[in-house]
Design a protein around this motif. Structure first.
Motif, PDB file in Angstrom:
ATOM      1  N   LYS A 221       7.573  24.470  38.099  1.00  9.64           N
ATOM      2  CA  LYS A 221       7.708  23.050  37.781  1.00  9.64           C
ATOM      3  C   LYS A 221       6.540  22.567  36.929  1.00  9.64           C
ATOM      4  O   LYS A 221       6.718  21.751  36.018  1.00  9.64           O
ATOM      5  CB  LYS A 221       7.808  22.235  39.087  1.00  9.64           C
ATOM      6  CG  LYS A 221       9.002  22.628  39.951  1.00  9.64           C
ATOM      7  CD  LYS A 221       9.091  21.798  41.208  1.00  9.64           C
ATOM      8  CE  LYS A 221      10.153  22.335  42.146  1.00  9.64           C
ATOM      9  NZ  LYS A 221      11.487  22.394  41.544  1.00  9.64           N
ATOM     10  N   ASP A 254      11.061  13.068  35.860  1.00 10.32           N
ATOM     11  CA  ASP A 254      12.001  13.823  36.697  1.00 10.32           C
ATOM     12  C   ASP A 254      11.336  15.085  37.254  1.00 10.32           C
ATOM     13  O   ASP A 254      11.524  15.448  38.418  1.00 10.32           O
ATOM     14  CB  ASP A 254      13.267  14.168  35.918  1.00 10.32           C
ATOM     15  CG  ASP A 254      12.991  14.913  34.614  1.00 10.32           C
ATOM     16  OD1 ASP A 254      11.797  15.023  34.252  1.00 10.32           O
ATOM     17  OD2 ASP A 254      13.952  15.387  33.979  1.00 10.32           O
ATOM     18  N   VAL A 255      10.525  15.744  36.409  1.00 11.91           N
ATOM     19  CA  VAL A 255       9.799  16.934  36.871  1.00 11.91           C
ATOM     20  C   VAL A 255       8.755  16.539  37.914  1.00 11.91           C
ATOM     21  O   VAL A 255       8.581  17.219  38.931  1.00 11.91           O
ATOM     22  CB  VAL A 255       9.099  17.650  35.698  1.00 11.91           C
ATOM     23  CG1 VAL A 255       8.418  18.926  36.181  1.00 11.91           C
ATOM     24  CG2 VAL A 255      10.091  17.960  34.597  1.00 11.91           C
ATOM     25  N   ASP A 258      10.316  16.054  41.212  1.00  4.78           N
ATOM     26  CA  ASP A 258      10.541  17.348  41.880  1.00  4.78           C
ATOM     27  C   ASP A 258       9.241  17.873  42.497  1.00  4.78           C
ATOM     28  O   ASP A 258       9.230  18.391  43.612  1.00  4.78           O
ATOM     29  CB  ASP A 258      11.085  18.375  40.879  1.00  4.78           C
ATOM     30  CG  ASP A 258      12.520  18.077  40.468  1.00  4.78           C
ATOM     31  OD1 ASP A 258      13.190  17.301  41.180  1.00  4.78           O
ATOM     32  OD2 ASP A 258      12.954  18.617  39.435  1.00  4.78           O
ATOM     33  N   SER A 261       8.416  15.963  45.543  1.00 11.18           N
ATOM     34  CA  SER A 261       9.315  16.339  46.637  1.00 11.18           C
ATOM     35  C   SER A 261       8.783  17.583  47.355  1.00 11.18           C
ATOM     36  O   SER A 261       8.809  17.662  48.593  1.00 11.18           O
ATOM     37  CB  SER A 261      10.722  16.595  46.094  1.00 11.18           C
ATOM     38  OG  SER A 261      11.589  17.008  47.129  1.00 11.18           O
TER      39      SER A 261
END
Length: 361
Positions: A221, A254-255, A258, A261
């Motif tokens: 990521k 968006d990355v 992630d 998360s």
């Protein structure tokens, strides 16, 4: 005789009880072997909970039977092993909690329209119509820089340029144009600062030594984030070189979402690790009970079948014992009747003998 028949009946029933007791022992032996198989299956990960029941097959199987009243939560095997590795590891330590990656700065820049807005100069200037037809205000603007040192000659074709044309060009690229170009420059400064903060935070995170989590999960990521950053820097530089271009940033939030998360899952593991170590003795006791609940659930079909078979045998023994008791009662009554008759016969014979004695005298 009737008494002999009753005695034989009792003996036959006693033999049936012995057979049922032998059957119970056979069933129990099989059951103990089945529980021992499960004991061996989990012996390594559950060794600490097995203490006291490791050497005896009977003791282990009886412990399994006792767990029928275990009301602790049923936990997955993987989670039990994970907690056990923390609780019974002498090297277990508490860890400082991790922080999420701040995305506000990048999110604000992604929503900005600075890169997507063409910067083309003042529309009302006399030369604006010509430049618009050429559709290359950036080319003209770059030529301005060379015009200063070109002795009033076009830096491209070397033809003389009048002061009026020079003034018209300057009027086209007015203060508003310069201001918008400065906005682009400032945009790059803010972008580089925001991305640098994120990359520094990620590098700091990657340097941490936390054995209960796998930080390498973030590698892919982070690589995606860095690749998007390279593309965005090229787009921003194109915009600086050619302000009339329409550019759009590669979305990076968006990355980062992630990544955050994954960090949240790390935070959860650290929180649980620290909670366990804060109350270690109580947590050890709870884990042992949860392990026994797990073992009981795995053996539950075997336990149910075992108790069903044993219960059937014991019920049979109880019923046979009732029959034996009844037969013993009947034997007692019959024996008393026989003795009474024998006593009566003995008394009659005695009287007869007495009469004969008297007659002889």
């Amino acid at each position: 005789t009737e008494l002999d028949q009753l005695t034989q009946n009792i003996k036959g029933n006693q033999d049936k009880i012995k057979k049922l007791e032998i059957n119970i022992q056979i069933i129990t032996d099989i059951f103990e072997k089945q529980t021992w198989t499960v004991k061996k299956k989990y012996e390594e990960p559950f060794r600490e909970a097995y203490v006291g029941y490791m050497a005896s097959m009977k003791a282990f199987s009886n412990k399994c039977l006792d767990e029928k009243v275990n009301t602790y939560d049923l936990i997955d095997f993987e989670k039990l092993v994970e907690r056990k590795s923390v609780l019974f590891d002498k090297n277990s330590v508490r860890y400082e909690q991790l922080s999420h990656i701040t995305t506000d700065g990048i999110e604000k820049l992604e929503k900005s329209n600075i890169l997507s807005t063409p910067v083309i100069g003042k529309e009302g200037a006399q030369i604006s119509e010509l430049i618009s037809k050429l559709q290359n205000s950036d080319w003209v603007n770059n030529g301005r820089k060379y015009l200063i040192d070109s002795d009033s000659k076009c830096p491209f074709c070397q033809q003389p340029i009048s002061d009026d044309i020079k003034q018209n060009i300057e009027d086209f690229f007015d203060e508003s144009y310069e201001k918008q170009c400065n906005f682009i420059k400032q945009f790059k400064v803010e972008y580089e600062s925001s991305v640098s903060s994120v990359l520094t935070a990620l590098e700091t995170l990657k340097q941490k030594e936390i054995k209960i989590i796998d930080l390498s999960i973030l590698d892919e990521k982070i690589e995606i984030f860095e690749e998007k950053n390279k593309i965005n820097l090229m787009k921003i530089d194109r915009k600086l070189t050619s302000p009339s271009n329409v550019e759009e940033l590669e979305i990076m939030t968006d990355v980062l979402a992630d990544i955050n998360s994954v960090i949240a899952s790390f935070q959860d593991k650290i929180r649980k690790n620290n909670q366990i170590l804060n109350n270690i003795e109580a947590e050890k006791n709870r884990l042992k009970n949860e392990i026994w609940r797990f073992v009981f659930e795995e053996l539950k079909p075997v336990l149910i079948e075992y108790e069903k078979k044993v219960s059937g045998c014991k019920k049979g023994i109880t019923n046979i014992r009732k029959i034996i008791a009844e037969k013993n009662t009947e034997c007692g009554i019959l024996d008393q009747e026989i003795k009474a008759k024998e006593a009566e016969l003995t008394s009659t014979e005695h009287t007869k003998n007495e009469i004969n004695t008297i007659l002889k005298t």
